[in-house]
Design a protein around this motif. Structure first.
Motif, PDB file in Angstrom:
ATOM      1  N   LEU A 169       0.857  -1.191   0.000  1.00  0.00           N
ATOM      2  CA  LEU A 169       0.000   0.000   0.000  1.00  0.00           C
ATOM      3  C   LEU A 169       0.886   1.232   0.000  1.00  0.00           C
TER       4      LEU A 169
ATOM      5  N   MET B  13      -9.808  -1.809  -3.367  1.00  0.00           N
ATOM      6  CA  MET B  13      -9.740  -1.920  -1.908  1.00  0.00           C
ATOM      7  C   MET B  13     -11.128  -2.257  -1.388  1.00  0.00           C
TER       8      MET B  13
ATOM      9  N   ARG C  49      -1.819   3.111  -4.451  1.00  0.00           N
ATOM     10  CA  ARG C  49      -3.238   3.417  -4.280  1.00  0.00           C
ATOM     11  C   ARG C  49      -3.496   4.819  -4.812  1.00  0.00           C
TER      12      ARG C  49
ATOM     13  N   CYS D 196      -4.378  -4.708   4.183  1.00  0.00           N
ATOM     14  CA  CYS D 196      -3.375  -3.658   4.354  1.00  0.00           C
ATOM     15  C   CYS D 196      -3.740  -2.670   5.454  1.00  0.00           C
ATOM     16  N   GLY D 197      -4.840  -2.911   6.168  1.00  0.00           N
ATOM     17  CA  GLY D 197      -5.178  -2.042   7.306  1.00  0.00           C
ATOM     18  C   GLY D 197      -4.273  -2.374   8.478  1.00  0.00           C
TER      19      GLY D 197
ATOM     20  N   ASP E 275      -6.576   9.223  -2.047  1.00  0.00           N
ATOM     21  CA  ASP E 275      -7.633   8.940  -1.072  1.00  0.00           C
ATOM     22  C   ASP E 275      -7.729  10.080  -0.066  1.00  0.00           C
TER      23      ASP E 275
ATOM     24  N   GLU F 281     -13.227  -1.786   1.470  1.00  0.00           N
ATOM     25  CA  GLU F 281     -13.247  -0.956   2.673  1.00  0.00           C
ATOM     26  C   GLU F 281     -14.664  -0.652   3.134  1.00  0.00           C
TER      27      GLU F 281
ATOM     28  N   ARG G 148     -15.104  10.958  -0.957  1.00  0.00           N
ATOM     29  CA  ARG G 148     -13.700  10.649  -0.694  1.00  0.00           C
ATOM     30  C   ARG G 148     -13.270   9.496  -1.591  1.00  0.00           C
TER      31      ARG G 148
ATOM     32  N   LYS H 196      -9.612  11.971   6.927  1.00  0.00           N
ATOM     33  CA  LYS H 196      -8.219  12.371   6.994  1.00  0.00           C
ATOM     34  C   LYS H 196      -7.836  13.387   5.929  1.00  0.00           C
TER      35      LYS H 196
ATOM     36  N   ARG I  98     -13.589   6.232  13.022  1.00  0.00           N
ATOM     37  CA  ARG I  98     -12.292   5.728  13.454  1.00  0.00           C
ATOM     38  C   ARG I  98     -11.475   6.742  14.244  1.00  0.00           C
TER      39      ARG I  98
ATOM     40  N   GLY J 173      -8.956  -2.891   3.256  1.00  0.00           N
ATOM     41  CA  GLY J 173      -8.568  -1.774   4.131  1.00  0.00           C
ATOM     42  C   GLY J 173      -9.393  -1.899   5.402  1.00  0.00           C
ATOM     43  N   THR J 174      -8.848  -2.621   6.358  1.00  0.00           N
ATOM     44  CA  THR J 174      -9.652  -2.903   7.555  1.00  0.00           C
ATOM     45  C   THR J 174      -9.883  -1.660   8.414  1.00  0.00           C
ATOM     46  N   ASN J 175      -9.001  -0.647   8.285  1.00  0.00           N
ATOM     47  CA  ASN J 175      -9.219   0.561   9.100  1.00  0.00           C
ATOM     48  C   ASN J 175     -10.600   1.136   8.785  1.00  0.00           C
ATOM     49  N   ASP J 176     -10.894   1.206   7.494  1.00  0.00           N
ATOM     50  CA  ASP J 176     -12.203   1.723   7.103  1.00  0.00           C
ATOM     51  C   ASP J 176     -13.291   0.663   7.190  1.00  0.00           C
TER      52      ASP J 176
ATOM     53  N   ARG K   2       0.353   5.026   0.013  1.00  0.00           N
ATOM     54  CA  ARG K   2      -0.717   6.022   0.190  1.00  0.00           C
ATOM     55  C   ARG K   2      -0.314   7.316  -0.523  1.00  0.00           C
TER      56      ARG K   2
HETATM   57  C1  PEP Z   1      -7.681   1.175   5.493  1.00  0.00           C
HETATM   58  O1  PEP Z   1      -8.739   1.811   5.480  1.00  0.00           O
HETATM   59  O2  PEP Z   1      -7.497   0.127   6.145  1.00  0.00           O
HETATM   60  C2  PEP Z   1      -6.528   1.662   4.737  1.00  0.00           C
HETATM   61  C3  PEP Z   1      -5.446   0.935   4.581  1.00  0.00           C
HETATM   62  O3  PEP Z   1      -6.615   2.921   4.216  1.00  0.00           O
HETATM   63  P1  PEP Z   1      -6.440   4.252   5.094  1.00  0.00           P
HETATM   64  O4  PEP Z   1      -6.020   3.889   6.483  1.00  0.00           O
HETATM   65  O5  PEP Z   1      -5.403   5.074   4.388  1.00  0.00           O
HETATM   66  O6  PEP Z   1      -7.810   4.834   5.003  1.00  0.00           O
END
Ligand code: PEP
Ligand code: MG
Length: 592
Positions: free
Chosen positions: A304, A439, A342, A512-513, A345, A441, A368, A350, A475, A462-465, A306
């Protein structure tokens, strides 16, 4: 108002968002504004206040020139140009006149008058429609803090002026502040605000330093120069640590760095679980300046990149040539390993808005990621052309963020084809076989993964999202942070669904989160059939080592339990035991 110095030992519990520990002196990035008191002054005191103002403005200007030079040398000219805006503001006579007028009319102390004038300026900016201009409100606040610092008897100083390593303590760490910090001098980051995927946390992981967020009232209890210990694994900060604690932590840190040094020896080895499943561990890249860390980490490539970081802290958009040069540099440095770039984004939770990209939304549910790129094909196509040019080295893949419907893949790929045709017609060298992926997400993408899989080259979760959107938990929102849970069965079931669809269509799925870099969650991910992970560079050696010692079969059985679990603690405990059994030599360190 001076705080009284805390001499006792005080422990603060927050959430660890980047592993490791450090002991060092605090550098408090104080919200000075909060401490301003209102004091009346005599007529005779006004000239003295004006003289203080002039001295502080002069000192501020000198510092800004130095910082501008430093940022220009260590980052780039574009980032440095933010400080031109600050210098322009400080040179603005109307602002100085307003402060002097306020002093004369209101007969109040300088700090108070200055804050009020600055607030009016900041509000004017923030009320503007235009995103880029709105951000100037934050610049006014930055500038005010700096002038106020210079008005204090004992200035706080900045990290740049210090020569020793420090632990940054702040209410929140904004991207604009991060740009100012000399990263070589930061040993750790502790903030009152923030979640596991906040900017402070991501930067700390990229730098491989410990970070703890969500530390309530920390800034009120510590001062610059205080000794603290930060434990990013346990999420703990100890003010005035005892000799014993330091020795104990010192011992563990010693073991940890020995371990990492040992792991690095095997860094470029391909990894297989004990029952023969190949696992690839890639690194996440935020800033091209972190490339050395990726190379050092022994990662199998970059999973990833960014790219939004190339678009930040500047008033204009990076040109095609500029972007191509950045992507090519990364492609060449990593060659022949794979680099997944990627596309832009920005928007959502963010990063900053941009004068040329007014459409982006601050709402995480708004415009976004790919949504923004599709309504701004002019901006998107420049990036696609630049990526295609870098793809001539043969090791680049491209992926789209925040996809929520199949049609978005079609539209994005159509623009990719147009960009390709243009380059071909112009005779510009490019990678005609560039593969694009998606991704995962959003829950909608995960639930329609079978359809998505038939239309794209690969998945990267993208597990963060995905966690944010599945559990409906912002988040970055402090109050709901305890609900942010990558182990939630709903998240795991979306992951399982995604992996199954990808397998059926014979495409790969990576994660990739930040979840991918957590040792405790690794058995679950491997158990769900994930074979590619992309993590912060500093986590690569440990994740590789753990993966090489786990059994996929046992992990799969744990993942099945996790999918139907009603008791998260028992899953975590089972995962802990599995890891301890797999790497008994690391038992002492694993969760440290
Ligand atoms: C995610 O969402 O997991 C991710 C890798 O992207 P970002 O943290 O940049 O939104
Ligand atoms: Mg994301």
């Amino acid at each position: 108002m001076m705080k009284s110095k805390e001499t006792k030992q005080v422990t603060f519990q927050g959430r660890g968002t980047s592993r490791g520990l450090a002991v060092g002196k605090v550098q408090l990035l104080e919200d000075i504004e909060k401490n301003i008191v209102r004091k009346g002054i005599e007529e005779a005191g006004i000239p003295g206040e004006i003289a203080r103002l002039q001295d502080a403005l002069l000192a501020t200007r000198t510092q800004l020139m130095e910082i501008r030079k430093h940022v220009g040398e260590t980052i780039d000219e574009k980032a440095a140009s933010i400080f031109d805006v600050h210098i322009m503001m400080i040179d603005d006579c109307s602002f100085i006149e307003k402060v002097v007028e306020g002093l004369r009319k209101r007969k109040l102390n300088l700090e108070h008058v200055l804050r009020d004038v600055m607030r009016i300026y900041a509000k004017r900016f923030s009320d503007m429609e235009e995103g880029y201009i709105q951000e100037r409100g934050a610049d006014v606040k930055d500038l005010m803090n700096r002038i106020l610092q210079n008005l204090e008897e004992e200035g706080n100083g900045t990290v740049i002026e210090r020569r020793e390593g420090v632990i940054i303590v702040a209410h929140d760490l904004l991207p604009s502040v991060t740009a100012l910090l000399d990263k070589r001098l930061i040993l750790g980051i502790a903030t009152e605000m923030g979640g596991a995927t906040s900017h402070a946390a991501i930067i700390a992981r990229a730098l491989g330093i410990p970070a703890v967020v969500g530390l309530e009232a920390l800034c009120e209890r510590v001062q610059s120069g205080d000794e603290i210990l930060i434990d990013g694994t346990q999420g703990r900060v100890v003010l005035n640590p005892s000799q014993d604690q330091r020795a104990q932590y010192g011992h563990l840190e010693h073991l940890r760095s020995d371990l990492l040094a040992g792991l690095k020896k095997t860094k470029n080895k391909a990894v297989k679980t004990t029952d023969g499943y190949a696992i690839r561990v890639f690194a996440n890249l935020e800033l091209p300046e972190h490339l050395d860390r990726v190379l050092e980490s022994g990662a199998d490539g970059i999973g990833l990149f960014r790219t939004e970081f190339l678009f930040l802290s500047r008033p204009d958009l990076p040109s095609e040539d500029e972007q191509a040069a950045a992507y090519e540099a990364v492609a060449q440095a990593m060659h022949p390993s794979k680099v997944v770039i990627r596309t832009l984004d920005v928007g959502g939770d963010k990063f900053m808005s941009h004068q040329h990209i007014k459409e982006q939304s601050h709402s995480p549910l708004g415009c976004r990621g790919i949504r923004l790129s599709l309504i701004r094909p002019d901006v998107f196509k420049v990036q696609l052309r630049a990526i295609l040019r870098a793809a001539r080295f043969g090791n680049i893949q491209l992926m789209y963020p925040m996809v929520s419907a199949v049609d978005e893949i079609h539209q994005a790929d159509e623009l990719l084809r147009t960009a390709k045709a243009e380059l071909e017609a112009e005779g510009v060298a490019h990678g005609a076989d560039l593969v694009s992926g998606v991704m995962i997400e959003t829950p909608s993408a995960a639930l329609t993964a079978d359809r998505m899989a038939s239309q794209t080259g690969f998945f990267s979760v993208g597990t963060n999202d995905l966690v944010q959107y599945t559990i409906a938990v912002d988040r970055l929102e402090q109050e709901v942070a305890p609900l942010y849970d990558p182990l939630h069965p709903a998240v795991l079931s979306l992951l399982q669904h995604t992996v199954a669809a990808a397998k059926q269509h014979q495409i790969s799925t990576s994660v990739c989160g930040e979840m991918a870099g957590s040792p405790l969650l690794l058995p679950i991910l491997i158990g769900l059939g994930i074979t590619d992970l992309s993590v912060a560079p500093g986590s690569v050696p440990l994740i590789k080592h753990l993966a090489a010692n786990l059994s996929q079969k046992k992990a799969a059985s744990l993942a099945q339990d996790a999918l139907i679990a009603t008791d998260k603690e028992s899953i975590l405990q089972a995962s802990r035991e599995m890891l301890e059994e797999a790497v008994p030599e690391l038992k002492e360190l694993l969760f440290f």
